[in-house]
Design a protein around this motif. Structure first.
Motif, mmCIF file in Angstrom:
data_model
loop_
_atom_site.group_PDB
_atom_site.id
_atom_site.type_symbol
_atom_site.label_atom_id
_atom_site.label_comp_id
_atom_site.label_asym_id
_atom_site.label_seq_id
_atom_site.Cartn_x
_atom_site.Cartn_y
_atom_site.Cartn_z
ATOM 1 N N PHE A 96 21.421 -2.650 21.046
ATOM 2 C CA PHE A 96 20.086 -3.250 20.970
ATOM 3 C C PHE A 96 20.120 -4.574 20.219
ATOM 4 O O PHE A 96 19.482 -5.562 20.620
ATOM 5 C CB PHE A 96 19.120 -2.277 20.290
ATOM 6 N N SER A 97 20.873 -4.604 19.120
ATOM 7 C CA SER A 97 20.984 -5.831 18.335
ATOM 8 C C SER A 97 21.630 -6.950 19.143
ATOM 9 O O SER A 97 21.186 -8.100 19.110
ATOM 10 C CB SER A 97 21.776 -5.571 17.055
ATOM 11 N N LEU A 98 22.693 -6.616 19.879
ATOM 12 C CA LEU A 98 23.384 -7.631 20.666
ATOM 13 C C LEU A 98 22.533 -8.118 21.834
ATOM 14 O O LEU A 98 22.480 -9.316 22.116
ATOM 15 C CB LEU A 98 24.725 -7.082 21.167
ATOM 16 N N PHE A 99 21.861 -7.191 22.530
ATOM 17 C CA PHE A 99 21.019 -7.601 23.649
ATOM 18 C C PHE A 99 19.805 -8.395 23.187
ATOM 19 O O PHE A 99 19.225 -9.154 23.965
ATOM 20 C CB PHE A 99 20.576 -6.377 24.457
ATOM 21 N N SER A 100 19.426 -8.215 21.928
ATOM 22 C CA SER A 100 18.322 -9.008 21.376
ATOM 23 C C SER A 100 18.769 -10.412 21.010
ATOM 24 O O SER A 100 17.940 -11.286 20.751
ATOM 25 C CB SER A 100 17.751 -8.310 20.128
ATOM 26 N N HIS A 101 20.076 -10.628 20.969
ATOM 27 C CA HIS A 101 20.644 -11.947 20.659
ATOM 28 C C HIS A 101 21.673 -12.281 21.741
ATOM 29 O O HIS A 101 22.885 -12.022 21.548
ATOM 30 C CB HIS A 101 21.291 -11.945 19.279
ATOM 31 N N PRO A 102 21.245 -12.813 22.876
ATOM 32 C CA PRO A 102 22.153 -13.057 24.013
ATOM 33 C C PRO A 102 23.363 -13.911 23.670
ATOM 34 O O PRO A 102 24.461 -13.666 24.192
ATOM 35 C CB PRO A 102 21.244 -13.766 25.031
ATOM 36 N N PHE A 103 23.198 -14.905 22.784
ATOM 37 C CA PHE A 103 24.342 -15.757 22.435
ATOM 38 C C PHE A 103 25.420 -14.940 21.734
ATOM 39 O O PHE A 103 26.616 -15.091 22.029
ATOM 40 C CB PHE A 103 23.893 -16.910 21.535
ATOM 41 N N SER A 104 25.019 -14.069 20.814
ATOM 42 C CA SER A 104 25.990 -13.221 20.118
ATOM 43 C C SER A 104 26.661 -12.262 21.088
ATOM 44 O O SER A 104 27.871 -12.014 21.004
ATOM 45 C CB SER A 104 25.297 -12.437 18.999
ATOM 46 N N LEU A 105 25.888 -11.720 22.023
ATOM 47 C CA LEU A 105 26.456 -10.813 23.028
ATOM 48 C C LEU A 105 27.490 -11.535 23.876
ATOM 49 O O LEU A 105 28.597 -11.011 24.119
ATOM 50 C CB LEU A 105 25.340 -10.254 23.913
ATOM 51 N N VAL A 157 27.387 -14.012 14.319
ATOM 52 C CA VAL A 157 27.780 -12.793 15.034
ATOM 53 C C VAL A 157 28.229 -11.717 14.057
ATOM 54 O O VAL A 157 27.836 -10.551 14.166
ATOM 55 C CB VAL A 157 28.890 -13.102 16.050
ATOM 56 N N GLY A 158 29.058 -12.104 13.090
ATOM 57 C CA GLY A 158 29.547 -11.135 12.122
ATOM 58 C C GLY A 158 28.425 -10.507 11.313
ATOM 59 O O GLY A 158 28.399 -9.286 11.110
ATOM 60 N N SER A 159 27.485 -11.330 10.836
ATOM 61 C CA SER A 159 26.364 -10.799 10.060
ATOM 62 C C SER A 159 25.476 -9.904 10.907
ATOM 63 O O SER A 159 24.935 -8.902 10.424
ATOM 64 C CB SER A 159 25.541 -11.948 9.462
ATOM 65 N N LEU A 160 25.333 -10.237 12.196
ATOM 66 C CA LEU A 160 24.535 -9.403 13.090
ATOM 67 C C LEU A 160 25.178 -8.032 13.267
ATOM 68 O O LEU A 160 24.497 -6.995 13.182
ATOM 69 C CB LEU A 160 24.379 -10.086 14.449
ATOM 70 N N LEU A 161 26.486 -8.015 13.501
ATOM 71 C CA LEU A 161 27.192 -6.741 13.657
ATOM 72 C C LEU A 161 27.141 -5.928 12.374
ATOM 73 O O LEU A 161 26.945 -4.703 12.405
ATOM 74 C CB LEU A 161 28.638 -7.001 14.063
ATOM 75 N N MET A 162 27.305 -6.590 11.232
ATOM 76 C CA MET A 162 27.259 -5.879 9.958
ATOM 77 C C MET A 162 25.879 -5.306 9.700
ATOM 78 O O MET A 162 25.739 -4.147 9.270
ATOM 79 C CB MET A 162 27.662 -6.837 8.828
ATOM 80 N N SER A 163 24.847 -6.092 9.969
ATOM 81 C CA SER A 163 23.484 -5.617 9.752
ATOM 82 C C SER A 163 23.164 -4.429 10.647
ATOM 83 O O SER A 163 22.591 -3.428 10.201
ATOM 84 C CB SER A 163 22.482 -6.752 10.011
ATOM 85 N N ALA A 164 23.550 -4.527 11.929
ATOM 86 C CA ALA A 164 23.286 -3.430 12.861
ATOM 87 C C ALA A 164 24.054 -2.175 12.453
ATOM 88 O O ALA A 164 23.520 -1.059 12.534
ATOM 89 C CB ALA A 164 23.674 -3.845 14.281
ATOM 90 N N THR A 165 25.294 -2.350 11.991
ATOM 91 C CA THR A 165 26.089 -1.201 11.555
ATOM 92 C C THR A 165 25.474 -0.541 10.329
ATOM 93 O O THR A 165 25.405 0.694 10.234
ATOM 94 C CB THR A 165 27.528 -1.633 11.249
ATOM 95 N N LEU A 166 24.999 -1.353 9.389
ATOM 96 C CA LEU A 166 24.365 -0.805 8.194
ATOM 97 C C LEU A 166 23.070 -0.080 8.530
ATOM 98 O O LEU A 166 22.777 0.992 7.970
ATOM 99 C CB LEU A 166 24.098 -1.932 7.182
ATOM 100 N N ILE A 167 22.287 -0.643 9.446
ATOM 101 C CA ILE A 167 21.040 0.011 9.850
ATOM 102 C C ILE A 167 21.333 1.350 10.525
ATOM 103 O O ILE A 167 20.722 2.377 10.203
ATOM 104 C CB ILE A 167 20.230 -0.911 10.782
ATOM 105 N N GLY A 168 22.274 1.330 11.478
ATOM 106 C CA GLY A 168 22.633 2.567 12.159
ATOM 107 C C GLY A 168 23.193 3.611 11.210
ATOM 108 O O GLY A 168 22.836 4.793 11.273
ATOM 109 N N SER A 169 24.064 3.184 10.294
ATOM 110 C CA SER A 169 24.648 4.110 9.321
ATOM 111 C C SER A 169 23.588 4.650 8.384
ATOM 112 O O SER A 169 23.630 5.830 7.980
ATOM 113 C CB SER A 169 25.750 3.407 8.519
ATOM 114 N N GLY A 170 22.622 3.786 8.032
ATOM 115 C CA GLY A 170 21.533 4.234 7.166
ATOM 116 C C GLY A 170 20.681 5.302 7.838
ATOM 117 O O GLY A 170 20.306 6.301 7.208
ATOM 118 N N ILE A 171 20.376 5.099 9.116
ATOM 119 C CA ILE A 171 19.601 6.098 9.861
ATOM 120 C C ILE A 171 20.350 7.427 9.913
ATOM 121 O O ILE A 171 19.769 8.503 9.710
ATOM 122 C CB ILE A 171 19.304 5.582 11.285
ATOM 123 N N ILE A 172 21.653 7.353 10.180
ATOM 124 C CA ILE A 172 22.472 8.562 10.259
ATOM 125 C C ILE A 172 22.529 9.267 8.902
ATOM 126 O O ILE A 172 22.421 10.496 8.818
ATOM 127 C CB ILE A 172 23.890 8.204 10.736
#
Length: 216
Positions: A96-105, A157-172
């Motif tokens: 979802f994070s990557l598709f929300s940022h097409p350039f990063s994807l 890109v790196g900060s986006l991946l890190m943020s998404a990973t932290l959010i997902g890990s936090g939910i889990i």
């Protein structure tokens, strides 16, 4: 009428990339085919172990942990039980994070594609030619490594991946801490650890890794 010799292509080659200044022959190598087949089979087997989603969101099973150690124990037990569901959830957050940022994807896809087709699964007898210069495997490895470091650490890109990973890990982590695992039954064999890609210890993967190490 003068005759011209026609180029004969390898039947396994799929295409020649570039217009002369930037070219490399990409082939469907046995290592790539084996990797894709193994990835598909491992993913299929992993999803066969996926728990029903209604167990994940059963609100009657949620309760406040009594202590930090209780929360940690719950997270461990829930992770062992909902392992595939959690990895699927984390993957969905990243997607979802990557598709929300097409350039990063596009950047990530290009980076992965470059590693796969220029180094990991490129046949050793197929050189990479840029601007008329042939690059060795070590040079390609160095260029790709520098490009990866630049993308991950010096772009958004790196900060986006890190943020998404932290959010997902936090939910889990929150779900695992508040979901009471007392009603869950996990076999000891599964509790020992069956990850999403745990079955990658096959000869196909070993052959692919050996092929990569031989280039270094």
């Amino acid at each position: 009428m003068s005759s011209q010799s026609l180029p004969i292509s390898d039947p396994q080659s799929t295409a020649t990339v570039g217009n002369g200044a930037w070219s490399t022959t990409i082939s469907t190598s046995p290592a790539l085919r084996a990797f894709i087949a193994r990835l598909t089979e491992s993913t299929r087997r992993a999803f066969e172990r996926r728990r029903p989603w209604y167990e994940l969101i059963d609100y009657t099973a949620f309760s406040k942990p009594e202590s930090l150690s209780d929360a940690t124990s719950r997270i461990r037990k829930n992770y062992n039980y909902f392992r595939v569901n959690y990895i699927t959830l984390l993957t969905a957050v990243l997607a979802f994070s990557l598709f929300s940022h097409p350039f990063s994807l596009l950047t990530i896809v290009s980076l992965i594609g470059a590693w796969m087709f220029l180094y990991l699964f490129r046949a050793s007898d197929q050189p990479v030619v840029i601007a008329g210069r042939t690059f060795s495997d070590r040079e390609i490895l160095g260029i790709l490594s520098l490009f990866t470091i630049f993308v991950v650490f010096l772009t958004s890109v790196g900060s986006l991946l890190m943020s998404a990973t932290l959010i997902g890990s936090g939910i889990i982590a929150v779900h695992g801490a508040f979901r009471d695992p007392e009603d869950l039954f996990l076999d000891e064999q599964e509790n020992a650890g069956v990850g999403l890609f745990s079955s990658f210890g096959s000869s196909a993967t070993s052959a692919a890794v050996a092929d990569v190490m031989a280039r270094v």
